[in-house]
Motif scaffolding. Structure first.
Motif, PDB file in Angstrom:
ATOM      1  N   VAL A  72      -7.478   7.399   5.390  1.00  0.00           N
ATOM      2  CA  VAL A  72      -6.643   6.483   4.604  1.00  0.00           C
ATOM      3  C   VAL A  72      -6.209   5.301   5.462  1.00  0.00           C
ATOM      4  O   VAL A  72      -6.216   4.144   5.012  1.00  0.00           O
TER       5      VAL A  72
ATOM      6  N   LYS B 220     -14.160  -1.040   2.483  1.00  0.00           N
ATOM      7  CA  LYS B 220     -13.708   0.310   2.810  1.00  0.00           C
ATOM      8  C   LYS B 220     -14.901   1.259   2.813  1.00  0.00           C
ATOM      9  O   LYS B 220     -15.759   1.202   1.933  1.00  0.00           O
TER      10      LYS B 220
ATOM     11  N   ASN C 275     -12.801   6.930  -1.556  1.00  0.00           N
ATOM     12  CA  ASN C 275     -11.993   6.297  -0.508  1.00  0.00           C
ATOM     13  C   ASN C 275     -10.601   6.920  -0.411  1.00  0.00           C
ATOM     14  O   ASN C 275      -9.748   6.402   0.312  1.00  0.00           O
ATOM     15  N   LEU C 276     -10.373   8.014  -1.148  1.00  0.00           N
ATOM     16  CA  LEU C 276      -9.062   8.669  -1.229  1.00  0.00           C
ATOM     17  C   LEU C 276      -8.038   7.789  -1.934  1.00  0.00           C
ATOM     18  O   LEU C 276      -6.829   7.977  -1.782  1.00  0.00           O
ATOM     19  N   GLU C 277      -8.525   6.829  -2.736  1.00  0.00           N
ATOM     20  CA  GLU C 277      -7.661   5.972  -3.527  1.00  0.00           C
ATOM     21  C   GLU C 277      -7.478   6.616  -4.905  1.00  0.00           C
ATOM     22  O   GLU C 277      -8.447   7.082  -5.514  1.00  0.00           O
TER      23      GLU C 277
ATOM     24  N   VAL D 178      -8.498  11.477  -6.838  1.00  0.00           N
ATOM     25  CA  VAL D 178      -8.839  10.356  -5.956  1.00  0.00           C
ATOM     26  C   VAL D 178     -10.349  10.107  -5.953  1.00  0.00           C
ATOM     27  O   VAL D 178     -11.138  10.983  -6.305  1.00  0.00           O
TER      28      VAL D 178
ATOM     29  N   PHE E 290      -3.015   5.543  -2.284  1.00  0.00           N
ATOM     30  CA  PHE E 290      -3.885   6.550  -1.687  1.00  0.00           C
ATOM     31  C   PHE E 290      -3.178   7.910  -1.688  1.00  0.00           C
ATOM     32  O   PHE E 290      -1.949   7.995  -1.712  1.00  0.00           O
TER      33      PHE E 290
ATOM     34  N   TYR F  36       0.867  -1.186   0.000  1.00  0.00           N
ATOM     35  CA  TYR F  36       0.000   0.000   0.000  1.00  0.00           C
ATOM     36  C   TYR F  36       0.900   1.232   0.000  1.00  0.00           C
ATOM     37  O   TYR F  36       1.933   1.268   0.676  1.00  0.00           O
TER      38      TYR F  36
ATOM     39  N   VAL G 294       0.841   5.493   0.436  1.00  0.00           N
ATOM     40  CA  VAL G 294       0.110   6.702   0.830  1.00  0.00           C
ATOM     41  C   VAL G 294       0.942   7.912   0.413  1.00  0.00           C
ATOM     42  O   VAL G 294       2.047   8.118   0.921  1.00  0.00           O
TER      43      VAL G 294
END
Length: 460
Positions: A339, A352, A303-305, A300, A313, A121, A123
């Protein structure tokens, strides 16, 4: 025997990494630090990367720039996050590459060269940087205030110039121009004006208070457009009452060593030009192959993805898209926590939950016993706003609680209360100064004066 406080620490994976998913977080600001804290109880390995070893509380940088607070009061050692998040490891470096297809981040670590880190993952919370909007001379001569080192540079420059002016025989005036009428520009203008009123004649009795001339230049016709009209007018009135010259409705066309040229070709003296006009996303982000909106912020989803890139993210100033949030502390804090929840849910095999920002209001301080607190509208109540002394104490309380670390909270609360409470008769000035090199300032001033004379003679 196991000490009680050690017994409460959660299990940490093996030093070589174990089999836990690897979360790489780029940037230790509000979004990145809160993402780290939000993963404390998750079975993941966290690597936090930042070029600085400390987190900066940017809303109070203007206090550092005006000698009200120590630089250490507004910074926290990033490795200290491991006290609450033992599954975190910190690496100092500058991210120079992101390959979302291979899930690899490339970090420049200086003499050790480049390091490639694989992640499960990612961020992206590396924030934004100062933008000069292509203004000629601004990057060379204006002083930004987006990092701790930049705030310290402004502070040292101000006091160096004051020391130089104290030795001048011709009544030299120190002109400070602040470009940008948002919260940062208003706050630093107000702090400098308060310093002039409360401390300048005590610390520099040989100088007339008029020696320090403060000007705020704003392209738009109003200040702090984030607030409603009555507060914009209040901010303008308070600054003018403190002797700040407002130059509204004019942009800056160019910046020189000791002047600024406005868009109507008016040339204004400016010994120190502080740039508080805006921020932009770093150019390196364009090379990462991720979707960006028209402002350069990463696109994004709910989900801020980052759209089209599962597991990547973005939070804070760098996150954009259709529902982009203001580039302020509170949106970054909430996004960082969201996140972390999204990653934790994905690791646990859960769904999520979409991120919903809760508007907690907006604040700005204008100076001594003068601040603005504008709360969001409430059903049946409407919008709540505070100003004056009440607004200042509300501003202080909120900003102190946002600081990470009890030492920072105590230091900031005590120092600001000491700085702004009481009366002029009881106030004892004790500015936080650093490397004040007035000799260098004097040499630069004389050199520029010769250049100006040469230029005038040449034109003649």
């Amino acid at each position: 025997m196991v000490l009680p406080f050690l017994a409460r620490r959660p299990t940490v994976p093996a030093k070589d990494g174990g089999s836990w998913p690897h979360v790489v977080i780029i940037g230790g600001g509000f979004a990145g630090a809160n993402a780290v804290l939000g993963l404390a109880d998750s079975r993941v390995r966290v690597t936090l990367i930042d070029r600085n070893v400390y987190k900066t509380f940017q809303p109070l940088l203007y206090q550092v720039a005006t000698a009200g607070l120590n630089p250490g009061d507004v910074t926290m050692f990033l490795r200290g996050l491991s006290l609450k998040v033992p599954n975190m490891r910190y690496r100092q470096g500058e991210v120079i590459g992101v390959d979302p297809d291979q899930k690899v981040v490339t970090v420049d670590e200086g003499q050790r060269g480049e390091k490639r880190l694989r992640y499960d993952y990612l961020v992206l919370a590396n924030g934004a940087t100062t933008t000069y909007f292509g203004t000629p001379g601004a990057e060379e001569h204006a002083m930004p205030m987006y990092t701790r080192s930049q705030a310290i540079a402004i502070r040292d420059r101000v006091f160096s110039e004051l020391e130089r002016a104290s030795r001048a025989r011709d009544g030299d005036v120190l002109h400070v121009s602040i470009v940008g009428g948002g919260p940062t520009g208003v706050e630093i203008a107000g702090a400098l004006a308060d310093f002039r009123k409360q401390e300048l004649d005590i610390l520099y009795p040989e100088l007339d208070p008029g020696t320090l001339n403060i000007r705020l230049v704003q392209r738009g016709g109003e200040l702090i457009k984030e607030f409603r009209e009555e507060f914009r007018e209040y901010a303008a009135h308070e600054l003018e009452d403190r002797g700040v010259h407002l130059c509204l409705g004019h942009g800056v066309k160019s910046v020189g060593y000791d002047y600024v040229t406005l868009d109507d070709d008016t040339v204004l003296e400016s010994d120190i030009t502080i740039w508080a006009a805006g921020v932009a996303i770093a150019d390196v982000v364009k090379t990462w192959g991720l979707p960006q909106d028209k402002r350069g912020r990463l696109d994004v989803d709910e989900n801020l993805e980052v759209k089209g890139f599962p597991g990547v993210f973005a939070a804070g100033d760098i996150a954009g898209g259709d529902g982009s949030l203001p580039q302020l502390a509170q949106p970054a804090i909430q996004a960082g926590r969201a996140v972390a929840r999204a990653i934790a849910a994905d690791v646990a095999g859960k769904v999520k939950k979409p991120f919903h920002y809760v508007d907690l209001g907006t604040m700005a301080t204008i100076g001594r016993h003068a601040a603005i607190t504008e709360m969001p509208e409430l059903p049946g109540v409407g919008s709540i706003g505070l100003n004056g002394t009440v607004g200042w104490f509300a501003w202080l309380g909120v900003h102190v609680t946002k600081l990470l670390g009890h030492r920072n909270q105590r230091a900031v609360a005590m120092n600001l209360l000491s700085l702004y409470s009481g009366t002029r008769a009881t106030h004892q000035p004790n500015p936080v100064v650093g490397e004040v090199d007035s000799l260098r300032a004097a040499r630069e001033f004389e050199e520029q004066a010769r250049h100006r004379k040469f230029g005038a003679d040449h034109q003649a």
